[in-house]
Design a protein around this motif. Structure first.
Motif, PDB file in Angstrom:
ATOM      1  N   GLY A 140      -5.113  -1.406  -0.521  1.00  0.00           N
ATOM      2  CA  GLY A 140      -5.169  -0.237  -1.384  1.00  0.00           C
ATOM      3  C   GLY A 140      -3.798   0.249  -1.825  1.00  0.00           C
ATOM      4  N   VAL A 141      -3.791   1.367  -2.509  1.00  0.00           N
ATOM      5  CA  VAL A 141      -2.574   1.927  -3.082  1.00  0.00           C
ATOM      6  C   VAL A 141      -1.712   2.566  -2.001  1.00  0.00           C
ATOM      7  CG1 VAL A 141      -1.652   3.652  -4.682  1.00  0.00           C
ATOM      8  CG2 VAL A 141      -3.702   2.339  -5.289  1.00  0.00           C
ATOM      9  N   THR A 142      -0.444   2.158  -1.943  1.00  0.00           N
ATOM     10  CA  THR A 142       0.554   2.798  -1.084  1.00  0.00           C
ATOM     11  C   THR A 142       1.862   2.881  -1.857  1.00  0.00           C
ATOM     12  OG1 THR A 142       1.177   0.657  -0.107  1.00  0.00           O
ATOM     13  CG2 THR A 142      -0.451   1.979   1.095  1.00  0.00           C
ATOM     14  N   ASP A 143       2.743   3.792  -1.436  1.00  0.00           N
ATOM     15  CA  ASP A 143       4.044   3.879  -2.092  1.00  0.00           C
ATOM     16  C   ASP A 143       5.044   2.942  -1.429  1.00  0.00           C
ATOM     17  OD1 ASP A 143       4.947   5.095   0.264  1.00  0.00           O
ATOM     18  OD2 ASP A 143       4.816   7.124  -0.550  1.00  0.00           O
TER      19      ASP A 143
ATOM     20  N   HIS B  47      -4.782  13.052  -6.012  1.00  0.00           N
ATOM     21  CA  HIS B  47      -4.116  11.793  -5.689  1.00  0.00           C
ATOM     22  C   HIS B  47      -4.996  10.918  -4.797  1.00  0.00           C
ATOM     23  CE1 HIS B  47      -0.494  13.311  -7.550  1.00  0.00           C
ATOM     24  NE2 HIS B  47      -0.524  14.381  -6.766  1.00  0.00           N
ATOM     25  N   ALA B  48      -5.664  11.543  -3.820  1.00  0.00           N
ATOM     26  CA  ALA B  48      -6.572  10.803  -2.937  1.00  0.00           C
ATOM     27  C   ALA B  48      -7.776  10.289  -3.717  1.00  0.00           C
ATOM     28  CB  ALA B  48      -7.025  11.698  -1.791  1.00  0.00           C
ATOM     29  N   ARG B  49      -8.327  11.112  -4.607  1.00  0.00           N
ATOM     30  CA  ARG B  49      -9.479  10.682  -5.415  1.00  0.00           C
ATOM     31  C   ARG B  49      -9.117   9.497  -6.297  1.00  0.00           C
ATOM     32  NH1 ARG B  49     -10.025  16.268  -6.539  1.00  0.00           N
ATOM     33  NH2 ARG B  49      -9.371  15.884  -8.709  1.00  0.00           N
ATOM     34  N   LYS B  50      -7.938   9.559  -6.898  1.00  0.00           N
ATOM     35  CA  LYS B  50      -7.506   8.509  -7.814  1.00  0.00           C
ATOM     36  C   LYS B  50      -7.330   7.166  -7.101  1.00  0.00           C
ATOM     37  CE  LYS B  50      -4.010   7.534 -11.347  1.00  0.00           C
ATOM     38  NZ  LYS B  50      -2.749   8.020 -11.991  1.00  0.00           N
ATOM     39  N   ALA B  51      -7.000   7.205  -5.805  1.00  0.00           N
ATOM     40  CA  ALA B  51      -6.727   5.975  -5.047  1.00  0.00           C
ATOM     41  C   ALA B  51      -7.996   5.237  -4.629  1.00  0.00           C
ATOM     42  CB  ALA B  51      -5.907   6.311  -3.802  1.00  0.00           C
ATOM     43  N   ILE B  52      -9.138   5.915  -4.646  1.00  0.00           N
ATOM     44  CA  ILE B  52     -10.373   5.306  -4.145  1.00  0.00           C
ATOM     45  C   ILE B  52     -10.785   4.118  -5.007  1.00  0.00           C
ATOM     46  CG2 ILE B  52     -12.840   5.686  -3.733  1.00  0.00           C
ATOM     47  CD1 ILE B  52     -12.160   8.598  -3.070  1.00  0.00           C
ATOM     48  N   GLY B  53     -10.916   2.966  -4.362  1.00  0.00           N
ATOM     49  CA  GLY B  53     -11.345   1.755  -5.053  1.00  0.00           C
ATOM     50  C   GLY B  53     -10.260   1.051  -5.847  1.00  0.00           C
ATOM     51  N   GLN B  54      -9.003   1.533  -5.740  1.00  0.00           N
ATOM     52  CA  GLN B  54      -7.889   0.936  -6.468  1.00  0.00           C
ATOM     53  C   GLN B  54      -7.090   0.010  -5.547  1.00  0.00           C
ATOM     54  OE1 GLN B  54      -7.645   1.488  -9.871  1.00  0.00           O
ATOM     55  NE2 GLN B  54      -9.611   2.465  -9.382  1.00  0.00           N
ATOM     56  N   VAL B  55      -6.445  -1.011  -6.125  1.00  0.00           N
ATOM     57  CA  VAL B  55      -5.678  -1.960  -5.324  1.00  0.00           C
ATOM     58  C   VAL B  55      -4.184  -1.784  -5.548  1.00  0.00           C
ATOM     59  CG1 VAL B  55      -7.509  -3.691  -5.279  1.00  0.00           C
ATOM     60  CG2 VAL B  55      -5.788  -3.764  -7.088  1.00  0.00           C
ATOM     61  N   HIS B  56      -3.424  -2.205  -4.554  1.00  0.00           N
ATOM     62  CA  HIS B  56      -1.963  -2.250  -4.649  1.00  0.00           C
ATOM     63  C   HIS B  56      -1.589  -3.230  -5.770  1.00  0.00           C
ATOM     64  CE1 HIS B  56       2.194  -3.119  -3.462  1.00  0.00           C
ATOM     65  NE2 HIS B  56       2.160  -2.004  -2.743  1.00  0.00           N
TER      66      HIS B  56
ATOM     67  N   PHE C 198      -8.678   3.519   5.551  1.00  0.00           N
ATOM     68  CA  PHE C 198      -7.299   4.009   5.610  1.00  0.00           C
ATOM     69  C   PHE C 198      -6.680   4.220   4.237  1.00  0.00           C
ATOM     70  CE2 PHE C 198      -7.508   1.605   9.744  1.00  0.00           C
ATOM     71  CZ  PHE C 198      -7.599   2.739  10.534  1.00  0.00           C
ATOM     72  N   ASP C 199      -6.766   3.202   3.371  1.00  0.00           N
ATOM     73  CA  ASP C 199      -6.115   3.333   2.063  1.00  0.00           C
ATOM     74  C   ASP C 199      -7.109   3.346   0.904  1.00  0.00           C
ATOM     75  OD1 ASP C 199      -6.899   0.669   1.740  1.00  0.00           O
ATOM     76  OD2 ASP C 199      -4.897  -0.133   2.162  1.00  0.00           O
ATOM     77  N   ALA C 200      -8.414   3.276   1.215  1.00  0.00           N
ATOM     78  CA  ALA C 200      -9.492   3.337   0.213  1.00  0.00           C
ATOM     79  C   ALA C 200      -9.468   2.163  -0.753  1.00  0.00           C
ATOM     80  CB  ALA C 200      -9.465   4.649  -0.566  1.00  0.00           C
TER      81      ALA C 200
END
Length: 353
Positions: free
Chosen positions: A174-177, A229-238, A262-264
């Motif tokens: 998932g999405v991480t910085d 920000h949490a909603r936007k990350a759901i189901g998204q990939v790095h 953990f990272d959705a």
């Protein structure tokens, strides 16, 4: 000109520990299956060696087996990547996902209809086969090796399907910085865990998962209550995972509403018999030959796997196929790299240009 086999995929062995440690350190946060812990990595190697050593007629049952492979450069002996298969998750300890579902709050009297999406903690993938631990070193990227390192697993499963479930899934990172922090986990951490993402990810990687059951919300979470920000990350990939996701989609994998806790990041799945390269693969027998340099005989690019387990080998090669005799024509060097002999069986996937 016939290309020499430069890289081969083989089962990991104990001598690969130092290389695996380097891969684990390079992979960074979010790569839960290969934590930066030498003892855990050694255990992963030993588990894989034990799984590979099971009897040839071993059948899938109520016991999980872990298979780990490495991509080796034959000239330098360097490990360029890893790839793994877990035969049945959740049998030794609980395996969690969030399932996205919908609830409706309505009042016909007031004329109000309000559907909402919720995240529900579940163990729905218990017993399914997971593909994971796919990592390619920086020096090997951009060479097409990542596709081979992913696809060979489906051929290995197809050849040894009695060892695996027919439901195959993969968790996408998932999405991480840049510091390894997940916006989705940041919301959970703030309200429930007081534990940062890298720490939670590491604890899971080394098998210490009890904190999930102890601290995770026990009731469905309304997605509308999460910050944007949490909603936007759901189901998204790095971003680094987008090519892997695209490849799996081409193979027939689809997203069905499950995300990592953990990272959705999304989880995608497919039935084994519906995976494109499994349907396109074929079994041939080997014929060792000497190339006669007749340019009228067309070469084909193919992913070729032998049918062994502990002595498994796979490689992308240029070869000739005798369609009438159902034979794969290999040079002596190719046969050696693939660990096959005259009349051995191989599973082959022709790679379309």
């Amino acid at each position: 000109m016939l290309e020499v086999v430069m890289q081969v995929i083989r089962p990991i062995c104990t001598a690969d520990l130092d290389s695996l440690v380097k891969v684990a350190r390079a992979s960074g946060h979010g790569f839960t299956s290969l934590p930066d812990d030498q003892l855990v990595l050694m255990q992963r190697i030993e588990d894989s060696v034990a799984a590979m050593a099971l009897a040839a007629d071993y059948h899938f049952g109520q016991q999980n087996q872990s298979y780990l492979f490495v991509l080796e450069d034959l000239a330098s002996k360097q490990i360029l990547g890893t790839s793994g298969i877990t035969s049945a998750v959740g049998l030794n300890d609980a395996f969690y996902h969030y399932r996205i579902s919908k609830v409706v709050h309505s009042s016909p009297t007031l004329g109000i209809y309000n559907p909402q999406e919720v995240l529900t903690l579940c163990n729905d993938y218990t017993g399914a086969t997971e593909i994971g631990s796919l990592y390619l070193t920086d020096q090997a990227r951009g060479s097409g090796l990542g596709i081979i390192l992913s696809k060979f697993r489906f051929l290995f499963i197809a050849e040894n399907r009695h060892r695996f479930n027919t439901r195959i899934f993969a968790e996408m990172r998932g999405v991480t910085d840049d510091n390894g922090h997940s916006p989705f986990w940041h919301w959970l951490e703030k309200h429930f865990f007081q534990l940062d993402f890298p720490t939670a990810d590491y604890l899971t990687g080394i098998g210490k998962k009890s904190f999930i059951a102890e601290l995770m919300p026990r009731f469905p979470i309304y997605i509308c209550l999460l910050d944007k920000h949490a909603r936007k990350a759901i189901g998204q990939v790095h971003p680094n995972t987008e090519p892997a996701l695209a490849m799996l989609k081409r193979e027939g994998f689809s997203y069905t509403g499950y995300v990592d806790i953990f990272d959705a990041g999304p989880t995608v799945e497919a039935e084994l018999k519906q995976i494109a390269c499994v349907k396109a693969s074929q079994k041939l027998s080997v014929a060792i030959c000497t190339r006669n340099n007749d340019e009228s005989v067309p070469l084909k690019s193919a992913l070729v796997c032998n049918t062994k387990v502990s002595e498994f080998r796979a490689a992308k090669i240029e070869c000739w196929i005798d369609d009438i005799a159902n034979r794969l024509m290999l040079t002596t060097k190719q046969a050696k790299a693939l660990n096959v002999a005259q009349d051995d069986s191989v599973r082959i996937l022709v790679i379309q240009s």
